[in-house]
Design an enzyme around this catalytic site. Structure first.
Site, PDB file in Angstrom:
ATOM      1  N   ARG A   1      33.318  55.914  12.539  1.00  0.00           N
ATOM      2  CA  ARG A   1      32.489  56.375  13.643  1.00  0.00           C
ATOM      3  C   ARG A   1      31.737  57.646  13.263  1.00  0.00           C
ATOM      4  O   ARG A   1      32.308  58.607  12.766  1.00  0.00           O
ATOM      5  CB  ARG A   1      33.349  56.655  14.863  1.00  0.00           C
ATOM      6  CG  ARG A   1      32.599  57.371  15.967  1.00  0.00           C
ATOM      7  CD  ARG A   1      33.401  57.391  17.202  1.00  0.00           C
ATOM      8  NE  ARG A   1      32.873  58.344  18.148  1.00  0.00           N
ATOM      9  CZ  ARG A   1      33.137  58.302  19.446  1.00  0.00           C
ATOM     10  NH1 ARG A   1      33.886  57.346  19.917  1.00  0.00           N
ATOM     11  NH2 ARG A   1      32.651  59.190  20.268  1.00  0.00           N
TER      12      ARG A   1
ATOM     13  N   ARG B   1      26.231  57.120  18.458  1.00  0.00           N
ATOM     14  CA  ARG B   1      27.485  56.800  17.781  1.00  0.00           C
ATOM     15  C   ARG B   1      27.474  55.341  17.302  1.00  0.00           C
ATOM     16  O   ARG B   1      26.871  54.475  17.929  1.00  0.00           O
ATOM     17  CB  ARG B   1      28.689  57.112  18.666  1.00  0.00           C
ATOM     18  CG  ARG B   1      28.962  56.322  19.871  1.00  0.00           C
ATOM     19  CD  ARG B   1      28.348  56.811  21.179  1.00  0.00           C
ATOM     20  NE  ARG B   1      28.304  58.211  21.494  1.00  0.00           N
ATOM     21  CZ  ARG B   1      29.223  58.855  22.200  1.00  0.00           C
ATOM     22  NH1 ARG B   1      30.278  58.231  22.634  1.00  0.00           N
ATOM     23  NH2 ARG B   1      29.059  60.122  22.490  1.00  0.00           N
TER      24      ARG B   1
ATOM     25  N   ASP C   1      32.080  53.139  19.987  1.00  0.00           N
ATOM     26  CA  ASP C   1      32.760  53.946  20.993  1.00  0.00           C
ATOM     27  C   ASP C   1      33.681  53.024  21.780  1.00  0.00           C
ATOM     28  O   ASP C   1      33.237  51.978  22.254  1.00  0.00           O
ATOM     29  CB  ASP C   1      31.696  54.542  21.927  1.00  0.00           C
ATOM     30  CG  ASP C   1      32.276  55.532  22.901  1.00  0.00           C
ATOM     31  OD1 ASP C   1      32.649  56.620  22.475  1.00  0.00           O
ATOM     32  OD2 ASP C   1      32.347  55.207  24.104  1.00  0.00           O
TER      33      ASP C   1
ATOM     34  N   ASP D   1      36.410  53.090  24.937  1.00  0.00           N
ATOM     35  CA  ASP D   1      37.013  53.863  26.025  1.00  0.00           C
ATOM     36  C   ASP D   1      38.023  53.003  26.779  1.00  0.00           C
ATOM     37  O   ASP D   1      37.731  51.852  27.115  1.00  0.00           O
ATOM     38  CB  ASP D   1      35.944  54.319  27.025  1.00  0.00           C
ATOM     39  CG  ASP D   1      35.086  55.442  26.485  1.00  0.00           C
ATOM     40  OD1 ASP D   1      35.611  56.299  25.748  1.00  0.00           O
ATOM     41  OD2 ASP D   1      33.883  55.467  26.800  1.00  0.00           O
TER      42      ASP D   1
HETATM   43  O1  GSY Z   1      30.245  57.003  26.995  1.00  0.00           O
HETATM   44  C1  GSY Z   1      29.887  56.101  26.064  1.00  0.00           C
HETATM   45  C2  GSY Z   1      28.757  56.548  25.218  1.00  0.00           C
HETATM   46  N1  GSY Z   1      27.488  56.650  25.941  1.00  0.00           N
HETATM   47  C3  GSY Z   1      26.708  55.649  26.398  1.00  0.00           C
HETATM   48  C4  GSY Z   1      26.833  54.251  26.371  1.00  0.00           C
HETATM   49  O2  GSY Z   1      27.809  53.656  25.874  1.00  0.00           O
HETATM   50  N2  GSY Z   1      25.797  53.546  26.960  1.00  0.00           N
HETATM   51  C5  GSY Z   1      24.721  54.140  27.524  1.00  0.00           C
HETATM   52  N3  GSY Z   1      23.757  53.402  28.044  1.00  0.00           N
HETATM   53  N4  GSY Z   1      24.587  55.492  27.542  1.00  0.00           N
HETATM   54  C6  GSY Z   1      25.586  56.225  26.993  1.00  0.00           C
HETATM   55  N5  GSY Z   1      25.678  57.547  26.893  1.00  0.00           N
HETATM   56  C7  GSY Z   1      26.844  57.778  26.264  1.00  0.00           C
HETATM   57  S1  GSY Z   1      27.423  59.356  25.913  1.00  0.00           S
END
Ligand code: GSY
Length: 168
Positions: free
Chosen positions: A83, A92, A95, A97
């Site tokens: 990552r 990234r 990711d 979660d």
């Molecule tokens: O929190 C996950 C990372 N992330 C994302 C994501 O996964 N998708 C979108 N559309 N916007 C994001 N901003 C972040 S930080």
């Protein structure tokens, strides 16, 4: 086995390949079975908006790991997959979660359940609804997924989970 829900996202490199590889690694882990996977959605970046679009998806997992063990497996997969993340809320390669684990509520330094920001994120809720155990009509966050919210989030289906990965 207990049921847990994970959100996955990527916006660097071959995003679709990274998501599918992360799911493969989850399924290959002892104590985890991948029960259902959502479609892959392309979504506008939230937070730090000067970054490429994300691919997002969700997975319903069966597990006999406890929440912290499951979280650590997920963080291990992020690490093993190299990552890259230089900016907080920035781009990234992968990711993962942990969103929900049964009905458990937890607030520790390492893990909060349910995920504290999931209700604010259409890019989490739309895929999560695809894999919700009781079906999409029973999804508890349906009221938040109004037309304006969906439009603002710029969510488009990228590929069905079971489809052939697209060459792009
Ligand atoms: O929190 C996950 C990372 N992330 C994302 C994501 O996964 N998708 C979108 N559309 N916007 C994001 N901003 C972040 S930080």
């Amino acid at each position: 086995m207990f049921e847990a829900y994970a959100a996955l996202g990527a916006n660097l490199g071959d995003r679709e390949r990274s998501l599918r590889e992360a799911v493969r690694r989850l399924a290959a882990t002892e104590g985890i079975e991948v029960r259902r996977c959502s479609a892959l959605y392309e979504t506008d970046p939230v937070g730090y908006t000067e970054q490429p679009a994300f691919l997002n998806m969700a997975a319903a997992l069966g597990t006999n790991l406890c929440p912290l063990e499951l979280l650590r497996v997920m963080l291990g997969i992020e690490r093993e997959m190299g990552r890259v993340r230089d900016i907080r809320f920035g781009p990234r390669t992968i990711d993962l979660d942990l969103l929900l684990y049964e009905g458990i509520e937890l607030d520790t330094e390492e893990l909060a359940l349910p995920h504290p920001r999931m209700g604010e994120r259409a890019f989490v809720l739309v895929p999560l609804r695809d894999v919700w155990a009781d079906g999409p009509e029973a999804f508890p966050w349906n009221g938040l997924l109004t037309e304006p919210v969906l439009k603002e989030a710029g969510i488009k289906i990228w590929a069905p989970w079971g489809g052939v990965p697209k060459e792009r």
